[in-house]
Design a protein around this motif. Structure first.
Motif, PDB file in Angstrom:
ATOM      1  N   VAL A 151      67.381  27.671 -12.529  1.00 59.90           N
ATOM      2  CA  VAL A 151      67.663  28.885 -11.891  1.00 59.90           C
ATOM      3  C   VAL A 151      67.541  28.788 -10.646  1.00 59.90           C
ATOM      4  O   VAL A 151      68.179  29.612  -9.842  1.00 59.90           O
ATOM      5  N   GLU A 152      66.750  27.981  -9.845  1.00 59.34           N
ATOM      6  CA  GLU A 152      66.670  27.675  -8.324  1.00 59.34           C
ATOM      7  C   GLU A 152      68.435  27.648  -7.915  1.00 59.34           C
ATOM      8  O   GLU A 152      68.619  28.126  -6.932  1.00 59.34           O
ATOM      9  N   PHE A 153      69.021  26.727  -8.507  1.00 58.52           N
ATOM     10  CA  PHE A 153      70.443  26.327  -8.023  1.00 58.52           C
ATOM     11  C   PHE A 153      71.254  27.637  -8.046  1.00 58.52           C
ATOM     12  O   PHE A 153      71.831  27.991  -7.078  1.00 58.52           O
ATOM     13  N   TRP A 154      71.252  28.376  -9.270  1.00 62.64           N
ATOM     14  CA  TRP A 154      71.908  29.609  -9.410  1.00 62.64           C
ATOM     15  C   TRP A 154      71.517  30.725  -8.422  1.00 62.64           C
ATOM     16  O   TRP A 154      72.340  31.434  -7.889  1.00 62.64           O
ATOM     17  N   ARG A 155      70.312  30.887  -8.072  1.00 62.39           N
ATOM     18  CA  ARG A 155      69.986  31.755  -7.018  1.00 62.39           C
ATOM     19  C   ARG A 155      70.459  31.606  -5.750  1.00 62.39           C
ATOM     20  O   ARG A 155      70.566  32.516  -4.923  1.00 62.39           O
ATOM     21  N   LYS A 156      70.877  30.323  -5.474  1.00 64.09           N
ATOM     22  CA  LYS A 156      71.064  29.804  -3.980  1.00 64.09           C
ATOM     23  C   LYS A 156      72.812  30.009  -4.039  1.00 64.09           C
ATOM     24  O   LYS A 156      73.277  30.042  -2.911  1.00 64.09           O
ATOM     25  N   VAL A 157      73.482  30.163  -5.074  1.00 66.75           N
ATOM     26  CA  VAL A 157      74.770  30.312  -5.124  1.00 66.75           C
ATOM     27  C   VAL A 157      75.249  31.697  -4.803  1.00 66.75           C
ATOM     28  O   VAL A 157      74.615  32.588  -5.317  1.00 66.75           O
ATOM     29  N   PRO A 158      75.843  31.715  -3.636  1.00 63.03           N
ATOM     30  CA  PRO A 158      76.370  33.112  -3.350  1.00 63.03           C
ATOM     31  C   PRO A 158      77.088  33.826  -4.268  1.00 63.03           C
ATOM     32  O   PRO A 158      77.874  33.320  -5.001  1.00 63.03           O
ATOM     33  N   ALA A 159      77.285  35.251  -4.474  1.00 62.73           N
ATOM     34  CA  ALA A 159      77.885  36.155  -5.410  1.00 62.73           C
ATOM     35  C   ALA A 159      79.472  35.678  -4.863  1.00 62.73           C
ATOM     36  O   ALA A 159      80.305  35.993  -5.732  1.00 62.73           O
ATOM     37  N   ASN A 160      79.755  35.826  -3.717  1.00 62.83           N
ATOM     38  CA  ASN A 160      81.086  35.793  -3.189  1.00 62.83           C
ATOM     39  C   ASN A 160      81.115  34.830  -2.018  1.00 62.83           C
ATOM     40  O   ASN A 160      80.373  34.589  -1.187  1.00 62.83           O
ATOM     41  N   ILE A 161      82.358  34.195  -1.865  1.00 61.88           N
ATOM     42  CA  ILE A 161      82.440  33.296  -0.955  1.00 61.88           C
ATOM     43  C   ILE A 161      83.982  33.540  -0.407  1.00 61.88           C
ATOM     44  O   ILE A 161      84.785  33.478  -1.208  1.00 61.88           O
TER      45      ILE A 161
END
Length: 115
Positions: free
Chosen positions: A62-72
């Motif tokens: 969950v922490e990993f995916w929270r840190k992934v930006p929605a767009n890059i």
């Protein structure tokens, strides 16, 4: 590593797990005085993950995916690992002329297998 051992059994991931995180390998004959088995006698069927470890995995995911930006955007990326770069180039070659949806589907499949 635990997931790779679960999926594939014996191999490098199992050997690494035994060395780096022996707590995941259950020795059914272990007592307070030691064990009747040598660690080489244990195999992937001795993999054991308890509820607390599952919870740790869940929190980390969950922490990993929270840190992934929605767009890059490409201009925001400084550098990527060689492994990731090879995967992207392979996806681009595989999906030439197929559009973005095929590339995204293939990339998702690739990333769940080890990135």
């Amino acid at each position: 590593m635990v997931v790779n051992v679960y999926k594939h059994g014996e191999g490098k991931s199992f050997d690494d797990l035994k060395k780096q995180h022996p707590g995941y390998i259950n020795d059914p004959f272990k007592t307070d005085g030691g064990s009747f088995l040598n660690s080489d006698d244990l195999d992937h069927t001795n993999l054991m993950v308890n509820d607390a470890q599952i919870e740790e995995f869940s929190i980390a995911i969950v922490e990993f995916w929270r840190k992934v930006p929605a767009n890059i955007f490409a201009s925001e990326v400084g550098s990527v690992s060689v492994r990731f770069e090879k995967a992207i180039l392979k996806d681009r070659e595989t999906n030439k002329g197929r559009g973005d949806e095929a590339a995204i589907a293939n990339c998702s499949r690739t990333t769940t297998d080890g990135f």
